[in-house]
Enzyme design. Structure first.
Site, PDB file in Angstrom:
ATOM      1  N   GLU A 261      33.530   8.998  40.983  1.00  8.23           N
ATOM      2  CA  GLU A 261      33.773   7.600  40.579  1.00  8.23           C
ATOM      3  C   GLU A 261      32.881   6.646  41.377  1.00  8.23           C
ATOM      4  O   GLU A 261      32.487   5.592  40.874  1.00  8.23           O
ATOM      5  CB  GLU A 261      35.269   7.269  40.733  1.00  8.23           C
ATOM      6  CG  GLU A 261      36.071   7.955  39.628  1.00  8.23           C
ATOM      7  CD  GLU A 261      37.508   8.288  39.965  1.00  8.23           C
ATOM      8  OE1 GLU A 261      38.040   7.783  40.971  1.00  8.23           O
ATOM      9  OE2 GLU A 261      38.110   9.074  39.207  1.00  8.23           O
TER      10      GLU A 261
ATOM     11  N   GLY B 115      44.016  14.134  42.487  1.00  7.53           N
ATOM     12  CA  GLY B 115      44.102  12.709  42.175  1.00  7.53           C
ATOM     13  C   GLY B 115      45.502  12.361  41.696  1.00  7.53           C
ATOM     14  O   GLY B 115      46.421  12.175  42.489  1.00  7.53           O
TER      15      GLY B 115
ATOM     16  N   ASN C 294      43.835  12.271  46.831  1.00  8.24           N
ATOM     17  CA  ASN C 294      42.984  11.087  46.666  1.00  8.24           C
ATOM     18  C   ASN C 294      43.783  10.087  45.836  1.00  8.24           C
ATOM     19  O   ASN C 294      43.900  10.247  44.619  1.00  8.24           O
ATOM     20  CB  ASN C 294      41.693  11.481  45.944  1.00  8.24           C
ATOM     21  CG  ASN C 294      40.848  10.276  45.580  1.00  8.24           C
ATOM     22  OD1 ASN C 294      41.082   9.172  46.088  1.00  8.24           O
ATOM     23  ND2 ASN C 294      39.867  10.465  44.707  1.00  8.24           N
ATOM     24  N   TRP C 295      44.314   9.083  46.517  1.00  8.17           N
ATOM     25  CA  TRP C 295      45.182   8.117  45.817  1.00  8.17           C
ATOM     26  C   TRP C 295      44.375   7.117  44.994  1.00  8.17           C
ATOM     27  O   TRP C 295      44.930   6.333  44.256  1.00  8.17           O
ATOM     28  CB  TRP C 295      46.040   7.353  46.823  1.00  8.17           C
ATOM     29  CG  TRP C 295      47.066   8.198  47.541  1.00  8.17           C
ATOM     30  CD1 TRP C 295      47.237   9.559  47.457  1.00  8.17           C
ATOM     31  CD2 TRP C 295      48.069   7.740  48.464  1.00  8.17           C
ATOM     32  NE1 TRP C 295      48.280   9.955  48.256  1.00  8.17           N
ATOM     33  CE2 TRP C 295      48.810   8.874  48.889  1.00  8.17           C
ATOM     34  CE3 TRP C 295      48.419   6.492  48.971  1.00  8.17           C
ATOM     35  CZ2 TRP C 295      49.873   8.781  49.798  1.00  8.17           C
ATOM     36  CZ3 TRP C 295      49.466   6.400  49.882  1.00  8.17           C
ATOM     37  CH2 TRP C 295      50.184   7.530  50.281  1.00  8.17           C
ATOM     38  N   LYS C 296      43.072   7.099  45.183  1.00  4.37           N
ATOM     39  CA  LYS C 296      42.196   6.132  44.495  1.00  4.37           C
ATOM     40  C   LYS C 296      42.713   4.707  44.731  1.00  4.37           C
ATOM     41  O   LYS C 296      43.267   4.447  45.795  1.00  4.37           O
ATOM     42  CB  LYS C 296      42.093   6.480  43.012  1.00  4.37           C
ATOM     43  CG  LYS C 296      41.795   7.963  42.770  1.00  4.37           C
ATOM     44  CD  LYS C 296      41.376   8.244  41.379  1.00  4.37           C
ATOM     45  CE  LYS C 296      41.287   9.745  41.185  1.00  4.37           C
ATOM     46  NZ  LYS C 296      40.521  10.132  40.034  1.00  4.37           N
TER      47      LYS C 296
ATOM     48  N   GLY D 161      41.018  13.557  35.897  1.00  3.08           N
ATOM     49  CA  GLY D 161      41.919  12.645  35.199  1.00  3.08           C
ATOM     50  C   GLY D 161      42.040  12.891  33.708  1.00  3.08           C
ATOM     51  O   GLY D 161      42.558  12.032  32.981  1.00  3.08           O
TER      52      GLY D 161
ATOM     53  N   SER E 195      42.168  17.551  37.655  1.00  5.05           N
ATOM     54  CA  SER E 195      43.398  17.846  36.892  1.00  5.05           C
ATOM     55  C   SER E 195      44.194  19.013  37.471  1.00  5.05           C
ATOM     56  O   SER E 195      44.818  19.762  36.719  1.00  5.05           O
ATOM     57  CB  SER E 195      43.078  18.075  35.410  1.00  5.05           C
ATOM     58  OG  SER E 195      42.551  16.888  34.847  1.00  5.05           O
TER      59      SER E 195
ATOM     60  N   GLU F  22      34.171  19.160  41.953  1.00  7.58           N
ATOM     61  CA  GLU F  22      34.966  18.416  40.988  1.00  7.58           C
ATOM     62  C   GLU F  22      34.148  18.195  39.715  1.00  7.58           C
ATOM     63  O   GLU F  22      33.319  17.266  39.666  1.00  7.58           O
ATOM     64  CB  GLU F  22      35.356  17.053  41.559  1.00  7.58           C
ATOM     65  CG  GLU F  22      36.187  17.118  42.813  1.00  7.58           C
ATOM     66  CD  GLU F  22      37.076  15.898  42.951  1.00  7.58           C
ATOM     67  OE1 GLU F  22      38.293  16.064  42.964  1.00  7.58           O
ATOM     68  OE2 GLU F  22      36.539  14.776  43.019  1.00  7.58           O
TER      69      GLU F  22
ATOM     70  N   HIS G  92      32.432  10.779  45.841  1.00  4.04           N
ATOM     71  CA  HIS G  92      33.310  11.045  44.691  1.00  4.04           C
ATOM     72  C   HIS G  92      32.594  10.596  43.416  1.00  4.04           C
ATOM     73  O   HIS G  92      31.844   9.616  43.429  1.00  4.04           O
ATOM     74  CB  HIS G  92      34.633  10.285  44.872  1.00  4.04           C
ATOM     75  CG  HIS G  92      35.662  10.679  43.858  1.00  4.04           C
ATOM     76  ND1 HIS G  92      35.654  10.193  42.574  1.00  4.04           N
ATOM     77  CD2 HIS G  92      36.699  11.536  43.939  1.00  4.04           C
ATOM     78  CE1 HIS G  92      36.671  10.742  41.909  1.00  4.04           C
ATOM     79  NE2 HIS G  92      37.318  11.562  42.714  1.00  4.04           N
TER      80      HIS G  92
HETATM   81  C1  PEP Z   1      39.955  13.200  41.846  1.00  4.87           C
HETATM   82  O1  PEP Z   1      39.826  12.039  41.509  1.00  4.87           O
HETATM   83  O2  PEP Z   1      39.402  13.597  42.872  1.00  4.87           O
HETATM   84  C2  PEP Z   1      40.778  14.064  41.007  1.00  4.87           C
HETATM   85  C3  PEP Z   1      40.661  15.368  41.181  1.00  4.87           C
HETATM   86  O3  PEP Z   1      41.579  13.468  40.100  1.00  4.87           O
HETATM   87  P1  PEP Z   1      42.654  14.181  39.132  1.00  4.87           P
HETATM   88  O4  PEP Z   1      43.416  15.178  39.973  1.00  4.87           O
HETATM   89  O5  PEP Z   1      43.535  13.064  38.657  1.00  4.87           O
HETATM   90  O6  PEP Z   1      41.898  14.843  38.047  1.00  4.87           O
END
Ligand code: PEP
Length: 251
Positions: A99, A234, A10-12, A173, A213, A167, A97
């Protein structure tokens, strides 16, 4: 049964055209040279989907969206419909998600409607669910995850058109992850809930990803856990070497 892992990036809201193409082409080149023991997917910003689909065509690297609207067209300024993603060559779309649930106040009902639209367009919906830190501290993790699962999963969901991503919001993050027994507990609970909706055989085939993470240093341990069928990544999906190392960590 053995479920083939899925490693999804997931590049956001990251990446201009040159960076995004270099990242996707770097992953695709590795994939062609030595296929890992997993399906690989990248979900770039919508602006890059067309270019990436063209650039990685035939490599085995799948491309997905990060969100879609519940409607197929209409007066929804700035939104993107599931058939538009499909039209560009996307195969998957992330919905719900945390976010989006936070920044855009998306409810389970809206996530469910988006997943329904994704299915109707022929996309695999990656439905994200997970508790906040306050909810975990209050002992409500399984209740929250259960509510989100039941409320976000559409009626037409199958193990072929749906992937669940667990998640924990507090792990996204932050560099923090749940303990391995905590991950196993939630994934087992999700699979049990899936049994009620998809039947035993469907639940057995459903892929349940862990996200939050995940990075090269912890991927092997997380990906080896019972009922963990891959990862939604992410930050670590933004570097070819890190994403590749996670893909190589799949059992
Ligand atoms: C995500 O945003 O789906 C995610 C898992 O981010 P990160 O790996 O940076 O925690």
């Amino acid at each position: 049964m053995a479920r083939r892992p899925l490693i999804a990036g997931n590049w956001k809201m990251n990446g201009l055209k040159a960076d995004g193409l270099a990242l996707a082409e770097g992953i695709a080149a590795k994939l062609k040279a030595a296929p890992p023991p997993a399906d690989l997917l990248v979900c770039p910003p919508a602006t890059l989907i067309d270019a990436l689909c063209r650039a990685v065509a035939g490599s085995g690297l799948a491309v997905g969206g990060q969100d879609c609207h519940a409607a197929n067209s209409g007066a929804h300024t700035g939104d993107i419909a599931a058939p538009m993603l499909k039209d560009l060559g996307a195969s998957h779309v992330i919905v719900g998600h945390s976010e989006r649930r936070t920044d855009h106040r998306e409810t389970n009902a809206q996530v469910q409607a988006k997943a329904t639209a994704a299915h109707a367009a022929g996309l695999v919906a990656i439905i994200c669910i997970g508790e906040t830190e306050a909810e975990r501290d209050a002992g409500r993790t399984l209740a929250v995850v259960g509510e989100q699962f039941d409320g976000s999963l559409p009626a037409g969901a199958t193990a072929d058109n749906t992937v669940i991503a667990y998640e924990p919001v507090w792990a996204i993050g932050t560099g923090r992850t749940p303990t391995t027994p905590e991950v196993v507990e939630v994934h087992a609970a999700i699979r049990a809930l899936a049994g009620k909706r998809l039947g035993a055989a469907g639940a057995d085939r459903l892929r349940i990803l862990y996200g939050g993470s995940m990075k090269p240093s912890n991927a092997k341990e997380l990906l080896a856990l019972a009922d963990v069928d891959g990862g939604l990544i992410g930050g670590a999906s933004l570097k070819v070497e890190d994403f590749w190392a996670i893909a190589q960590s799949c059992p």
